[in-house]
Motif scaffolding. Sequence first.
Motif, short mmCIF file in Angstrom:
data_model
loop_
_atom_site.label_atom_id
_atom_site.label_comp_id
_atom_site.label_asym_id
_atom_site.label_seq_id
_atom_site.Cartn_x
_atom_site.Cartn_y
_atom_site.Cartn_z
N GLY A 69 0.91 -0.86 0.22
CA GLY A 69 -0.25 -0.08 0.34
C GLY A 69 0.87 1.18 0.06
O GLY A 69 0.52 1.98 -0.57
N SER A 70 1.95 1.07 1.08
CA SER A 70 3.54 2.39 0.50
C SER A 70 4.32 1.83 0.40
O SER A 70 5.20 1.80 1.30
N ASN A 124 5.87 -13.11 6.38
CA ASN A 124 5.37 -11.47 6.94
C ASN A 124 4.43 -11.43 5.61
O ASN A 124 4.75 -10.08 5.35
N PRO A 125 3.50 -11.27 5.01
CA PRO A 125 3.08 -11.13 3.89
C PRO A 125 2.31 -9.37 4.66
O PRO A 125 2.48 -9.20 5.99
N GLY A 126 2.54 -8.69 3.89
CA GLY A 126 2.86 -7.11 4.23
C GLY A 126 3.87 -6.40 3.92
O GLY A 126 3.89 -4.84 3.42
N THR A 127 4.70 -6.82 3.61
CA THR A 127 6.43 -6.55 3.90
C THR A 127 6.56 -5.88 3.09
O THR A 127 6.54 -7.52 1.81
N PHE A 197 9.23 -6.21 -4.19
CA PHE A 197 9.07 -8.10 -4.06
C PHE A 197 8.16 -7.99 -2.63
O PHE A 197 8.81 -7.43 -1.96
N ARG A 198 7.41 -8.73 -3.36
CA ARG A 198 5.94 -8.92 -2.03
C ARG A 198 6.15 -10.27 -0.51
O ARG A 198 5.32 -10.63 0.09
N ASP A 199 6.89 -11.52 -1.06
CA ASP A 199 7.50 -12.37 -0.05
C ASP A 199 8.20 -11.86 0.46
O ASP A 199 9.66 -12.40 -0.19
#
Length: 719
Positions: A69-70, A124-127, A197-199
């Motif tokens: 989101g940011s 760590n979903p969201g990081t 990257f989201r994972d």
Amino acid sequence: MRKITLCFLAFILIALPGFADEGMWIPMLLKKYNIEDMQKTGFKLTAEDIYDINQASLKDAVVGLGREGSPFQHFCTAEIVSDQGLMITNHHCAFGMIQAHSSLEHNYLRDGFWAKSLQEELMNPGTTASILVRMEDVTDKINAALNDNMSEQERAEKVKEISRKLEAEAVKGTNLQANIKPYFNGNQYFMSIFKIFRDVRLVGAPNSAIGKFGGDTDNWTWPRHTGDFSVLRIYAGPDNEPAAVSPNNVPYKPAKFFKVSARGVKEGDFTMVFGYPGTTNEYLTSYAIDQIANVEDPHKIKIRTAKLDVINAAMESDELLRIKYAAKAANVANAWKKWQGEIKGLDRFNTADNKRVLEQNFNQWAQANGKSQYIGLTDRYKELYAAREEYILAAAYAMEAGLNGAEVIGLARNIKGALEYFDKAEDKDKFKQTIKDYVTSFYKDYDPATDERILVEMLKLYNNKDLGEQWIPGVIRDIKGNNYERHAADVFKKSIFTHEERLLAFVDKLNAKTVKKLEKDPIYQMMEGIQNLRSEKINPELSRIERELVTLNRLWMAGLMEMQPDKVFYPDANSTLRIAYGKVSGYKALDAVYYTPYTTLKGIMEKDNPNIYDYDVPQKLRDLYKNRDFGPYTQDGEVPVCFIATNHTTGGNSGSPVLDAEGNLIGLNFDRAWEGVMSDMQYSPEICRNIAVDIRFVLFIIDKYAGAKHLIEEMEIIR
């Protein structure tokens, strides 16, 4: 005599360029502005080794940590140290991740965490992890759409419109993301293009007795003995590209990773920090400095002191409360201690007076050269900051003592914000479940009794002689007899927000009618009173003043650059990738107090005190020291822990790689020395020092303390 001194100081301020140690420089412009100076001070690589878009360079191993989101507002920096996407960052950067995975049964904050295999690494979903692909100067493209007749709001909207268009065009047909930000107070614009990257998974972290050794007692200070590091890993899809969090993802294979130098550093060695500094304000006027030092910071310090007193007492009373409030206490204390050092530093180096000298000279230059656009600029600054004072003070209380005071007020605010979308939600059950998940998460680390005591202190602080009655919400002002304890107890007893079961039951029965019932809840009413005061009385005028200040700041920056054409300016930090360089150096903190630039494991043992939580050294570390079981990680017979240098850093630089003259990793930036934290507004090479954990201490803890030799083997270590 005074006149001669002022004139001489003005000459010095204008004639001299920034000190070599000062500045947060744009990587793509190093070849034009900095590389020769860097090489003169010891750097052995080229500008292309740092930043290149045609081949792998050091920038490809620097990672901005953000949140879904940011992702462009990086809260910390990390660095890749293996060909399997292994990263190192600060312990405090991963603190929220460590806490989220902790429980009484698996207390990773207390005991540490080390994954023995890839399968044990924690998601760590969201990081997010952002890696810069390239930068581009888009100033001309944006300025072509602007004109001098636009209001500040019209200008901002047009800049946003053009930026979104340019960002979309730049990444069309790719999986990249672009972000344009202003530099030099809106006189220049650069676009950064990222692979995001989201994972991101937690690989290892020392227990807090090492990773947070010294705690808030030592925060912002030197000498420091904190092993402030943790280990993460980036995961990608099978094609090595960004992918959603999934057990099917594999370790990322980077274009570049840092070699780790275990050879050590000595005083005078070149150092470079490469990371994502958050925000600085080096070009503020004297009026802004005066207001920060004399109005804003003192009141915010007072409010946070009261809050910390309650939280710390709770944490001392119960181990579970320590787990619940550890991250919260650190978050509150971080800025609290910084503001105190900021005031002292600004006073010590006469920052406001120095700014006044510069402003006087600026006015003389503008008059002498017929620069009509700049004449009267500082007078208008004076008027605006005089008008701003009561509003900024009211805003500080509304946020610090109000919406960010007792946690339950923030809970009510967030629930209200979510419910505004209830009628529009197509799947009402899914919407309810999202809110319930948030409520459950909130209560996992919440203690009503502690929060009630915080509310009492916040209500007391609102009864402030410096704060006019018009700036106190009526629901607080009307508390009878100033009986804050009784009022808080009554509120906590009646409100649904202080009882998890009540709130979850309310969400279960959610409909248009039940939403209206919230308006009678005492916590909701308090939150609404503060919100309404902000939206109706504080924010409209404060926003108007701030908009005009934005215009003045852009003009002021342009004027300074025009007045000093031979000076190389650096832009304020704005959470984009920057280089800072300097040298390992001690400093004189006070009269007769000189600090050397290194600390060692011996210093940890000297601080060891089992009766003080912040200084309770783990027994295994005591044993390693007693047996002198240090491995190959020593210098002069001791294990180095931390070092300081003159690199210009700020928040967001936490976790940034500290590199030697050959671009090898020698440490992780994690803090600044307290005496020089005013460097966000005035850098002084005499006193401003960044603090780094020595990479040899990181390797020592991973190897000898944690026994995670597989991670040591994964890195390329230069000995």
